[in-house]
Design a protein around this motif. Sequence first.
Motif, PDB file in Angstrom:
ATOM      1  N   UNK A 128       0.817  -1.218   0.000  1.00 40.18           N
ATOM      2  CA  UNK A 128       0.000   0.000   0.000  1.00 40.18           C
ATOM      3  C   UNK A 128       0.849   1.265   0.000  1.00 40.18           C
ATOM      4  N   UNK A 129       2.130   1.138   0.170  1.00 37.30           N
ATOM      5  CA  UNK A 129       3.000   2.323   0.239  1.00 37.30           C
ATOM      6  C   UNK A 129       3.327   2.823  -1.157  1.00 37.30           C
ATOM      7  N   UNK A 130       3.200   4.132  -1.307  1.00 39.69           N
ATOM      8  CA  UNK A 130       3.622   4.770  -2.548  1.00 39.69           C
ATOM      9  C   UNK A 130       5.077   5.199  -2.455  1.00 39.69           C
ATOM     10  N   UNK A 131       5.559   5.825  -3.527  1.00 41.65           N
ATOM     11  CA  UNK A 131       6.983   6.187  -3.536  1.00 41.65           C
ATOM     12  C   UNK A 131       7.298   7.257  -2.500  1.00 41.65           C
ATOM     13  N   UNK A 132       6.337   8.135  -2.183  1.00 41.59           N
ATOM     14  CA  UNK A 132       6.586   9.171  -1.172  1.00 41.59           C
ATOM     15  C   UNK A 132       6.696   8.561   0.219  1.00 41.59           C
ATOM     16  N   UNK A 133       5.873   7.581   0.509  1.00 44.00           N
ATOM     17  CA  UNK A 133       5.931   6.912   1.810  1.00 44.00           C
ATOM     18  C   UNK A 133       7.250   6.146   1.951  1.00 44.00           C
ATOM     19  N   UNK A 134       7.661   5.497   0.868  1.00 43.98           N
ATOM     20  CA  UNK A 134       8.944   4.773   0.893  1.00 43.98           C
ATOM     21  C   UNK A 134      10.078   5.768   1.106  1.00 43.98           C
ATOM     22  N   UNK A 135       9.990   6.926   0.439  1.00 48.55           N
ATOM     23  CA  UNK A 135      11.000   7.981   0.609  1.00 48.55           C
ATOM     24  C   UNK A 135      11.058   8.429   2.067  1.00 48.55           C
ATOM     25  N   UNK A 141      15.344   6.227   8.230  1.00 48.36           N
ATOM     26  CA  UNK A 141      16.498   5.331   8.402  1.00 48.36           C
ATOM     27  C   UNK A 141      17.827   6.061   8.220  1.00 48.36           C
ATOM     28  N   UNK A 142      17.744   7.344   7.819  1.00 43.18           N
ATOM     29  CA  UNK A 142      18.954   8.144   7.654  1.00 43.18           C
ATOM     30  C   UNK A 142      19.544   8.096   6.255  1.00 43.18           C
ATOM     31  N   UNK A 143      18.789   7.569   5.296  1.00 41.81           N
ATOM     32  CA  UNK A 143      19.267   7.509   3.908  1.00 41.81           C
ATOM     33  C   UNK A 143      18.724   8.709   3.141  1.00 41.81           C
ATOM     34  N   UNK A 144      19.631   9.471   2.540  1.00 41.14           N
ATOM     35  CA  UNK A 144      19.212  10.650   1.783  1.00 41.14           C
ATOM     36  C   UNK A 144      19.031  10.271   0.320  1.00 41.14           C
ATOM     37  N   UNK A 145      17.790  10.067  -0.050  1.00 43.69           N
ATOM     38  CA  UNK A 145      17.435   9.710  -1.429  1.00 43.69           C
ATOM     39  C   UNK A 145      16.262  10.594  -1.826  1.00 43.69           C
ATOM     40  N   UNK A 146      16.278  11.103  -3.040  1.00 39.32           N
ATOM     41  CA  UNK A 146      15.192  11.956  -3.515  1.00 39.32           C
ATOM     42  C   UNK A 146      13.961  11.107  -3.817  1.00 39.32           C
ATOM     43  N   UNK A 147      12.761  11.688  -3.661  1.00 41.18           N
ATOM     44  CA  UNK A 147      11.548  10.935  -4.004  1.00 41.18           C
ATOM     45  C   UNK A 147      11.534  10.497  -5.467  1.00 41.18           C
ATOM     46  N   UNK A 148      12.101  11.341  -6.340  1.00 42.05           N
ATOM     47  CA  UNK A 148      12.136  10.982  -7.763  1.00 42.05           C
ATOM     48  C   UNK A 148      13.010   9.755  -8.009  1.00 42.05           C
ATOM     49  N   UNK A 149      14.021   9.562  -7.175  1.00 38.28           N
ATOM     50  CA  UNK A 149      14.877   8.382  -7.313  1.00 38.28           C
ATOM     51  C   UNK A 149      14.098   7.120  -6.946  1.00 38.28           C
TER      52      UNK A 149
END
Length: 198
Positions: A128-135, A141-149
């Motif tokens: 049920x998670x979208x890419x924004x929720x995963x971001x 968790x301390x990982x810097x990743x863009x939502x677009x990635x």
Amino acid sequence: MLLRLAYLTVTNAFAALRLLPMSDRDKGVEILFLRHQVMVLERQLGADVRVRFAPEGRLFLAALLSSLPRAVLRRLRLVVRPDTILRWHREIVKRRHARTCRPKRRGRPPTVRSVRTLVLRLVRENPAWGYRRVHGELATLGLKVAPSTVWEILQREGIDPAPGRASTTWADFLRSQVGALLACDFIEAVTLTGQRQY
């Protein structure tokens, strides 16, 4: 251009060697003669005509004269203004700096494999998670990743957006809610006003 610059450097080095045995008086006479030639050239060309230098000529003059202070440059009899010489030198330095700072690979660097694996695992475990929720989860968790990635990773793996993945059937819904349904109390009570409450 480099070949022409090398030629200019070698010929002028020989010209400088030719000046070594000359006396100061002879050098002074040659300087006066050269200044006079520049004045005649300026008079013949007039103010409207600009003298154009080849790139290697600009490079040689800028390298030769940039070390002199501006006050000394203003006293020299030059075909171009001292500010032009300094501008040529700035352009050479800027071009050289830009060449050394140019990245070896163009474009965005590829995403780390461990981050890609983690994104796919989060999506598989939580459909049920979208890419924004995963971001957001990656950020906690301390990982810097863009939502677009994150979106790009899901697109590349052929995973549909969250609404398409999270569509549950009626049976799945009832199965997930069975505990709450059994815990409900089905007692009906009638109040003094005649209203029924469950």
